[in-house]
Design a protein around this motif. Structure first.
Motif, mmCIF file in Angstrom:
data_model
loop_
_atom_site.group_PDB
_atom_site.id
_atom_site.type_symbol
_atom_site.label_atom_id
_atom_site.label_comp_id
_atom_site.label_asym_id
_atom_site.label_seq_id
_atom_site.Cartn_x
_atom_site.Cartn_y
_atom_site.Cartn_z
ATOM 1 N N PHE A 137 -5.714 -7.014 -5.047
ATOM 2 C CA PHE A 137 -4.985 -7.962 -5.884
ATOM 3 C C PHE A 137 -3.502 -7.611 -5.945
ATOM 4 C CE2 PHE A 137 -3.297 -9.077 -10.084
ATOM 5 C CZ PHE A 137 -3.456 -10.454 -10.048
ATOM 6 N N THR A 138 -3.189 -6.324 -6.149
ATOM 7 C CA THR A 138 -1.783 -5.898 -6.238
ATOM 8 C C THR A 138 -1.059 -6.141 -4.927
ATOM 9 O OG1 THR A 138 -2.452 -4.208 -7.837
ATOM 10 C CG2 THR A 138 -0.270 -3.989 -6.845
ATOM 11 N N ASN A 139 -1.714 -5.834 -3.812
ATOM 12 C CA ASN A 139 -1.079 -6.031 -2.512
ATOM 13 C C ASN A 139 -0.785 -7.508 -2.255
ATOM 14 O OD1 ASN A 139 -1.302 -3.299 -2.086
ATOM 15 N ND2 ASN A 139 -3.107 -3.446 -0.782
ATOM 16 N N LYS A 140 -1.695 -8.377 -2.658
ATOM 17 C CA LYS A 140 -1.471 -9.805 -2.456
ATOM 18 C C LYS A 140 -0.312 -10.302 -3.319
ATOM 19 C CE LYS A 140 -3.264 -12.107 -0.191
ATOM 20 N NZ LYS A 140 -2.912 -12.603 1.170
ATOM 21 N N GLU A 143 2.841 -9.063 -1.752
ATOM 22 C CA GLU A 143 3.149 -9.834 -0.555
ATOM 23 C C GLU A 143 3.818 -11.155 -0.907
ATOM 24 O OE1 GLU A 143 0.749 -11.948 3.166
ATOM 25 O OE2 GLU A 143 -0.273 -10.530 1.839
ATOM 26 N N LEU A 144 3.349 -11.786 -1.977
ATOM 27 C CA LEU A 144 3.949 -13.041 -2.403
ATOM 28 C C LEU A 144 5.371 -12.827 -2.928
ATOM 29 C CD1 LEU A 144 0.883 -14.603 -4.264
ATOM 30 C CD2 LEU A 144 1.773 -15.271 -2.026
ATOM 31 N N ASP A 145 5.549 -11.809 -3.746
ATOM 32 C CA ASP A 145 6.853 -11.573 -4.372
ATOM 33 C C ASP A 145 7.908 -11.123 -3.370
ATOM 34 O OD1 ASP A 145 6.002 -12.313 -6.877
ATOM 35 O OD2 ASP A 145 5.357 -10.296 -7.415
ATOM 36 N N LEU A 146 7.510 -10.264 -2.428
ATOM 37 C CA LEU A 146 8.491 -9.722 -1.489
ATOM 38 C C LEU A 146 8.815 -10.682 -0.363
ATOM 39 C CD1 LEU A 146 7.466 -5.965 -1.189
ATOM 40 C CD2 LEU A 146 8.967 -7.096 -2.826
ATOM 41 N N VAL A 169 5.969 -7.112 5.040
ATOM 42 C CA VAL A 169 7.419 -7.292 5.023
ATOM 43 C C VAL A 169 7.976 -6.871 6.374
ATOM 44 C CG1 VAL A 169 9.561 -6.665 3.848
ATOM 45 C CG2 VAL A 169 7.428 -6.776 2.564
ATOM 46 N N PRO A 170 8.880 -7.645 6.975
ATOM 47 C CA PRO A 170 9.492 -7.212 8.238
ATOM 48 C C PRO A 170 10.150 -5.851 8.085
ATOM 49 C CG PRO A 170 10.022 -9.508 7.776
ATOM 50 C CD PRO A 170 9.360 -8.972 6.541
ATOM 51 N N LYS A 171 9.890 -4.961 9.026
ATOM 52 C CA LYS A 171 10.381 -3.592 8.891
ATOM 53 C C LYS A 171 11.897 -3.506 8.886
ATOM 54 C CE LYS A 171 9.981 -2.724 13.877
ATOM 55 N NZ LYS A 171 9.382 -1.850 14.909
ATOM 56 N N GLU A 172 12.578 -4.489 9.483
ATOM 57 C CA GLU A 172 14.043 -4.466 9.475
ATOM 58 C C GLU A 172 14.605 -4.784 8.093
ATOM 59 O OE1 GLU A 172 12.571 -8.422 11.126
ATOM 60 O OE2 GLU A 172 12.243 -6.278 11.525
ATOM 61 N N LYS A 173 13.759 -5.277 7.193
ATOM 62 C CA LYS A 173 14.201 -5.569 5.830
ATOM 63 C C LYS A 173 13.857 -4.440 4.867
ATOM 64 C CE LYS A 173 13.654 -9.570 3.996
ATOM 65 N NZ LYS A 173 13.074 -10.818 3.466
ATOM 66 N N VAL A 174 13.405 -3.301 5.388
ATOM 67 C CA VAL A 174 12.995 -2.180 4.545
ATOM 68 C C VAL A 174 13.817 -0.947 4.919
ATOM 69 C CG1 VAL A 174 11.077 -0.758 3.754
ATOM 70 C CG2 VAL A 174 10.668 -3.128 4.433
ATOM 71 N N SER A 175 14.411 -0.316 3.932
ATOM 72 C CA SER A 175 15.170 0.917 4.120
ATOM 73 C C SER A 175 14.499 2.047 3.357
ATOM 74 C CB SER A 175 16.613 0.755 3.622
ATOM 75 O OG SER A 175 17.285 -0.265 4.325
ATOM 76 N N VAL A 176 14.704 3.273 3.835
ATOM 77 C CA VAL A 176 14.159 4.465 3.176
ATOM 78 C C VAL A 176 15.297 5.203 2.492
ATOM 79 C CG1 VAL A 176 12.958 6.657 3.484
ATOM 80 C CG2 VAL A 176 12.283 4.661 4.838
ATOM 81 N N TYR A 454 6.966 -18.048 0.556
ATOM 82 C CA TYR A 454 5.750 -17.795 -0.212
ATOM 83 C C TYR A 454 4.497 -18.264 0.520
ATOM 84 C CZ TYR A 454 8.201 -16.229 -4.389
ATOM 85 O OH TYR A 454 8.954 -15.507 -5.284
ATOM 86 N N LEU A 455 4.646 -19.072 1.549
ATOM 87 C CA LEU A 455 3.476 -19.529 2.306
ATOM 88 C C LEU A 455 2.862 -18.420 3.144
ATOM 89 C CD1 LEU A 455 4.631 -23.057 3.535
ATOM 90 C CD2 LEU A 455 3.021 -22.512 1.702
ATOM 91 N N HIS A 456 3.645 -17.356 3.439
ATOM 92 C CA HIS A 456 3.111 -16.276 4.265
ATOM 93 C C HIS A 456 1.960 -15.553 3.572
ATOM 94 C CE1 HIS A 456 6.067 -16.528 7.480
ATOM 95 N NE2 HIS A 456 7.009 -16.693 6.572
ATOM 96 N N GLY A 457 1.869 -15.691 2.243
ATOM 97 C CA GLY A 457 0.777 -15.036 1.532
ATOM 98 C C GLY A 457 -0.532 -15.791 1.603
ATOM 99 N N ASP A 458 -0.529 -16.984 2.230
ATOM 100 C CA ASP A 458 -1.739 -17.794 2.381
ATOM 101 C C ASP A 458 -2.381 -18.128 1.034
ATOM 102 O OD1 ASP A 458 -1.459 -17.676 5.161
ATOM 103 O OD2 ASP A 458 -2.595 -15.800 5.282
#
Length: 495
Positions: A137-140, A143-146, A169-176, A454-458
């Motif tokens: 549930f949390t992952n879904k 996924e919707l929020d991000l 999330v596309p990895k290019e949009k994530v920084s460490v 938001y459609l990517h979350g199906d």
């Protein structure tokens, strides 16, 4: 450097105590120091309501929203829109920076900020699984929020992989960008440690299941036969009753001190009393507690989970499996290192003060300094040294822990210098600024692109909720236009 106006949103902030709260506060202070405008948005905590000002003029909005579960507000998506919109417009915010996947207020602020045309950043401080119902549930929801967030920040590389997988999330949009610690505050003080031979093992964390408190409760009774070992437990939570029960059953009331929740400014007072720090977490993206302990010069024993193996170098941490026997062996290893080091140091000091006797391996004590005989003192010291050296849990334990372990113990002040070179808030703030500058150059997102993300979350019904929030924002803009809303005064800062 482009100065921006950003708001940090999370359900977890002071007076609550934890790694997320400390990260938000320190990052906000550094951004203020570098000329940015920073506002904190959270829910009310008992008497903390309305607008408060903290150190260096940090402005905090404690919204009048009731807590629903585990310090998080009820995720309504609609009810909190007027309050959040009012704060964002009054403070003329440009970037909404949300923290923690457990924070409902953070997720709602990302949605509202996106619909208002603001840039959004999300920092993920946790790791999640993929099997149990709560994780699914949390992952879904994540996924919707991000889907519509401008950029994501993770505190470790393991955390980045986890976020990319579970939130798609596309990895290019994530920084460490890891957390940091104020090594000027968390400095060692060996004079606070016991000088009567007592060894303190410190545990500082929330007393909850995911912090592995059940493992800690199983480990403590195993030290019942080692009277020179004491546990200092700092923190509070639902598992405190379990620790108190174990302490009573093992009859270790004088050797297990449960301090309870303390302010973060007082955590160092307990760390500097310890020789060893133990962390038994079952999942951790990044553990601030072990970094603070290492900065105070303690030997760190921690479970090998999540992003912990990439936090500290090998000479500053003993990694174990999240099992009782493995953690117990790790603590024994730390105890042997400590006792080997003490034995050798004491023997060297005695040899330097002893008169030459023509050789021999026996440690000789000057008669003027010790009333008892040399033989009795030598036996007492050897007995103390062998008390831990002979305490084993497996057949191979004795072979694993050799006298060379003592070489791995660094000077407490050297540990502080190592941590300062690895993690400091100046570096963390510069890397965060680069993320801000990058997203400020991106074109604004339209309503169509936000809905499409938001459609990517199906989960198609989510579009109805997003549309309702959008219509509600339009209605609020009609009855109370943002251009006529009174803007918050920006007080001049003194450098």
């Amino acid at each position: 450097m482009q100065r921006c106006k950003n708001i940090m949103v999370s359900d977890f902030f002071y007076p609550s105590i934890g790694g997320v709260e400390e990260h938000i506060f320190n990052l906000a202070q550094m951004l203020l120091k570098r000329g940015h405008k920073v506002i904190i948005l959270t829910h009310c905590y008992n008497d903390c309501k309305g607008v408060r000002y903290l150190t260096n003029g940090l402005k905090v909005y404690y919204l009048p929203i009731k807590v629903f579960y585990n310090q998080s507000v009820l995720p309504t998506m609609i009810c909190n829109v007027p309050l959040i919109r009012s704060v964002l417009l009054r403070e003329q915010i440009e970037i909404v920076h949300a923290h923690s996947a457990f924070s409902s207020l953070a997720h709602e602020s990302i949605l509202i900020g996106s619909l208002l045309g603001l840039k959004t950043v999300f920092t993920d401080h946790s790791l999640f699984g993929f099997a149990d119902l709560s994780a699914v549930f949390t992952n879904k929801m994540l996924e919707l929020d991000l889907g519509a967030v401008s950029h994501c920040i993770c505190v470790s590389h393991v955390g980045k992989e986890n976020t990319v997988l579970r939130a798609r999330v596309p990895k290019e949009k994530v920084s460490v960008i890891p957390n940091a610690v104020d090594t000027a505050f968390f400095i060692p003080d060996p004079s606070q440690r016991p000088n009567d031979g007592l060894i303190n093992i410190v545990l500082a964390s929330r007393l909850v299941y995911r912090k592995g408190i059940d493992l800690s409760a199983s480990i403590i009774p195993r030290f019942k036969q080692m009277p020179h070992v004491k546990f200092i437990i700092v923190g509070d939570g639902p598992k405190r009753g379990l620790l108190e029960e174990i302490r009573e059953k093992a009859n270790m009331q004088d050797r297990v001190e449960i301090v309870g929740a303390v302010e973060h400014a007082r955590v160092r007072d307990y760390l500097v009393k310890g020789h060893i720090f133990v962390n038994t977490s079952l999942t951790e993206a990044y553990c601030m507690a072990i970094v603070e302990a290492a900065a105070c010069g303690l030997q760190v024993v921690s479970t090998r989970v999540g992003g912990i193996p990439e936090v500290l170098p090998e000479d500053l941490i003993i990694l174990t499996e999240p099992e009782v026997d493995s953690i117990y062996e790790g603590l024994l290893k730390a105890l042997r290192r400590l006792n080997n080091c003490k034995y050798k140091r004491f023997a060297n000091e005695v040899n330097r003060t002893s008169a030459p006797n023509g050789g021999g391996d026996e440690v000789r004590f000057p008669k003027t300094k010790h009333k008892s005989s040399r033989k009795r003192l030598n036996q007492r010291l050897s007995k103390r040294f062998n008390a831990i050296n002979n305490f084993t849990v497996t057949k191979n334990t004795r072979n694993e822990f050799t006298s060379s372990d003592s070489e791995s113990i660094l000077c407490p002040y050297k540990c502080n210098e190592r941590v300062a070179s690895l993690y400091n808030w100046e570096n963390i703030t510069e890397r965060t600024e680069k993320v801000y500058n990058h997203i400020m150059l991106e074109p604004p997102s339209s309503l169509g692109s936000i809905l499409y993300s938001y459609l990517h979350g199906d989960v198609w019904p989510i579009l109805l909720a997003i549309s309702m929030v959008h219509l509600f924002l339009r209605f609020l803009e009609y009855i109370r236009p943002g251009r006529f809303m009174e803007k918050a005064r920006e007080w001049p800062r003194r450098d």
